[in-house]
Scaffold this motif. Sequence first.
Motif, PDB file in Angstrom:
ATOM      1  N   HIS A 153       0.792  -1.331  -0.009  1.00 21.45           N
ATOM      2  CA  HIS A 153      -0.146  -0.019  -0.012  1.00 21.45           C
ATOM      3  C   HIS A 153       1.001   1.165   0.048  1.00 21.45           C
ATOM      4  O   HIS A 153       1.698   1.166   0.752  1.00 21.45           O
ATOM      5  CB  HIS A 153      -0.873  -0.051   1.261  1.00 21.45           C
ATOM      6  N   PHE A 201       2.053   4.606   1.167  1.00 19.22           N
ATOM      7  CA  PHE A 201       1.932   5.545   2.371  1.00 19.22           C
ATOM      8  C   PHE A 201       1.068   6.736   2.229  1.00 19.22           C
ATOM      9  O   PHE A 201       0.274   7.245   2.994  1.00 19.22           O
ATOM     10  CB  PHE A 201       3.225   5.759   2.877  1.00 19.22           C
ATOM     11  N   GLU A 202       1.632   7.334   1.072  1.00 18.60           N
ATOM     12  CA  GLU A 202       1.046   8.841   0.695  1.00 18.60           C
ATOM     13  C   GLU A 202      -0.384   8.864   0.156  1.00 18.60           C
ATOM     14  O   GLU A 202      -1.197   9.633   0.692  1.00 18.60           O
ATOM     15  CB  GLU A 202       2.005   9.555  -0.021  1.00 18.60           C
ATOM     16  N   LYS A 203      -0.619   7.643  -0.568  1.00 21.71           N
ATOM     17  CA  LYS A 203      -1.861   7.808  -1.468  1.00 21.71           C
ATOM     18  C   LYS A 203      -2.775   6.689  -0.717  1.00 21.71           C
ATOM     19  O   LYS A 203      -3.986   6.788  -1.401  1.00 21.71           O
ATOM     20  CB  LYS A 203      -1.580   7.588  -2.934  1.00 21.71           C
ATOM     21  N   SER A 204      -2.463   5.943   0.265  1.00 21.69           N
ATOM     22  CA  SER A 204      -3.458   5.048   0.999  1.00 21.69           C
ATOM     23  C   SER A 204      -4.100   3.992   0.100  1.00 21.69           C
ATOM     24  O   SER A 204      -5.065   3.414   0.772  1.00 21.69           O
ATOM     25  CB  SER A 204      -4.181   5.839   1.540  1.00 21.69           C
ATOM     26  N   LEU A 205      -3.631   3.784  -1.138  1.00 20.82           N
ATOM     27  CA  LEU A 205      -4.240   2.695  -1.778  1.00 20.82           C
ATOM     28  C   LEU A 205      -3.291   1.570  -2.354  1.00 20.82           C
ATOM     29  O   LEU A 205      -1.950   2.081  -2.246  1.00 20.82           O
ATOM     30  CB  LEU A 205      -4.750   3.341  -3.007  1.00 20.82           C
TER      31      LEU A 205
END
Lengths: 324, 546
Positions: free
Chosen positions: A78, A80-84
Amino acid sequence: MKRYVLVRALYSVVTLWLLVTIIFGLVRLTGDPVAMKAEAGADPAYVAQLRHRWGLDQPLYRQYVGFVGQLLRADFGHSFEKSLPVRDIYFERLPNSLKLGFAAFLISLALGVPFGMLSALKVNSMWDNAGKVVALLGLSMPGFFVGLVLIIVFGIELGWLPVLGKGSSALVGSAPSTWVTFWFRDWGHLAMPAFALGWYFSGAMLRITRSGMLDVLGSDYIKLVRLKGVPEPMVVAKHALKNSLIPVLTFAGLNLLVMVNVSVVIEVIFNWPGVGQLLYDALSNRDFPMVQGVVLMSGLLIVLLNFTIDVLYGYVDPRIRLSR
Amino acid sequence: MTRGLLPLLVALTLVATSCGEAAAQQAPILSGALTKLDIKPAQIEGRGTPKGTLTIAMHFALDPGWLDPLEHSYAITQMMYDYLVHDTMIKPMPYGYVTYGLAEHAELSADFRRAAFRLRPGLKFHDGQPLTTADVKWTYENFTGAYAKVFHDKLEHVQVIDDRTIVFHFKEPFIDFMDLYNGGVSGIGWIVPARYYDKAGRDGFKAKPIGAGPYKLVGQQAGVQMVFEAFEDYWRRTPATKTIVVKGIRDGAARMAGLQTGELDVAFGMTGKLLPRLMSDRNLRWDPNFTGPWWLMFPGYNEQGSPFRDKRVRQAVSLAINRSFLVKQETQDISKPWGNWISGENRDALQGPEAPVPEYNVEKAKQLMKQAGFPDGFEVEYLPFPPYFDMGERILTDLRAIGIRGKLQSLEGPAFRAKIGQGRKGVPGNRTIVQNIDPRAGGSKANIAVYAVCGSTASFVCEPSIEALWAKHQASLDPVERERLVKSIQRILLDDYYFVPIYLNSFVHGIGPRVLPEGKAVTKYWDTLNAPYPWPWEVWEVKADR
């Protein structure tokens, strides 16, 4: 031949494993992503929770084993920054980079090859000098500069072309109708970034075409063809061009990969949602999974291309496979 | 006859409705003595038809995680998306820092051990499902974002009285509850649909969030673009704009070009070198916001060997800075020289005569340096807030006049924030000056808690006098006394030059010609206190699409 292919495949796997290990280590040298995400004053419980969620509370060897395990399941983790999931984001962006890369590639060919041929055919003439100037400008004017000039002239002053993004067309894997519209719509959005990216490579392409063409035109078999009285256009089109294009195409293939994978600056200036911009954002934010994913996918493309070339070389030239 | 009766009936209905609302507001939920709350009523506006498309450019890549309030970070940026997709029980609005949102009534017991809310009737999520107290309870219990530990540690249990009435019972007095529960401070009050969230999961919710806010997400490309459509059943009013497109555009020149070509209607982060270009373009307008002042900090000032250990050196730094010139050069004279490191939008911030703009006096600064034993000055590292490197250079030029010679360290934004987030530990050595800005919601106490008390992870000041006052503040249940203590701490920080304020920064956004109203009245959109972005979004109007 089978043994040769197996050996090459093994080399490719080892190369990829090395890449996996190196990128895993290097990205962790950039610092702590949790410190970056948690704002000043974040309470320790929140920080610990982030660290746990991202798996950074595990010892390094466990993180590595987990990462390799994920890769074997074609999972990059996943962002870290875009959470997807990284895989979803990457494959959403890749078609955009391919579209930009192919268009820039065609522009670099369209500018570089004919001008290179013309320079070689009219060597030391006005045409040749013009070609040299074009090559020099292509190599000395960076893409971002050309891009900014294009934005000012065609975007702001003349208002002919949009300056941001790729337009509304999107490639949706499950909708075949989008496969065609994606490639053939929104050319207005594509024109400037593709030209700015292709322009830089066209200079090098021009020089390589010119020198390749000059080599071939000066070779014995071309002299023989001329002595046989073959008309000059036929000499060039049928006998010289094909042979002079071999180094050009090899170079062009590598250029295409570079254009698809690392056109960061052009993507940022034109806000083109490609892989280059994704990597830039990920590096700026210490987004380990995203950096790992993008670098590994780019590496995979290069390794696959090299593997294919090796196999083809072995196929067309038995000396290569027998020498190994 | 019928024509005459109709207006009368309508009028009677309206009176009855408003009386009902007033009665509902007055009907008590909690027994016993209550704390007086200053929560402004919601301004319910008209219904209409949304029209047009508003295209907004953020100055960084977009994070789908911002669409999920359950994982709400400390970053105030996330609230821009809260205000689009979700809605909260109480929140800052242009008509008040604490106003009713989903809740139409709130109570806090006098002992700060119980808080109660009554939801307004007929609330719905975007999928048409009713929003009830079950969702409020579920959101609270499943919240994992910033301040989650405080909320969970303090909670004893949640009592759902009916679909509209809920009571939070705390183990101990929770005096900050209403401050922290405010949507302008944390994410726990932004209500998510329990059943949908459970079904979609965390990733699914981020990809396709459902909320009760004025806009619903209809499409997104992670990091690049989000598209929102008006939710016409929004309780407060029909959103004026039909479609809002938010793009992440990091490059300032690209945002400027987008405004000039009409591809963008609003662009954030138009400061520094972009500002003169923006101001000189006749087709564009600009709107400043003054949510945060710049200030300087001296990490390790209280350690042996630090020249900043001496108050006179810190004072000399303050005296050497030509604030008026900086304001002119950096912000075209829009910003305001300022005497505090906390914004005046915080009620409890010292401002005006209580915190006058510090004097500019190079000769006096030189004398102080001499008295402190540094007649020839000394060398420092200077850490400017990215990307304001030009401003850092200008401040260093001012400091050079009194012998302080600085080396500028240029860091990328996230790397700088990572350093600052670690406080003193994040900045090695004790000869560094840090230039910071932090438009933080939650009042002055939130700023003090982060930067000026010993226990904070981002602490840059650790002083016994401040600690004593802070301990009293934390123990006090008297809001008046707490405010007085917060002001006393600010007084110490300013009088002893632990922090050196510079100017109240003008965050400027550029506005294109399609945004209504035409002319300068467009500045009305940025009236919400402590808002670094111009919410609420339902009031933004644009010309209809061609």
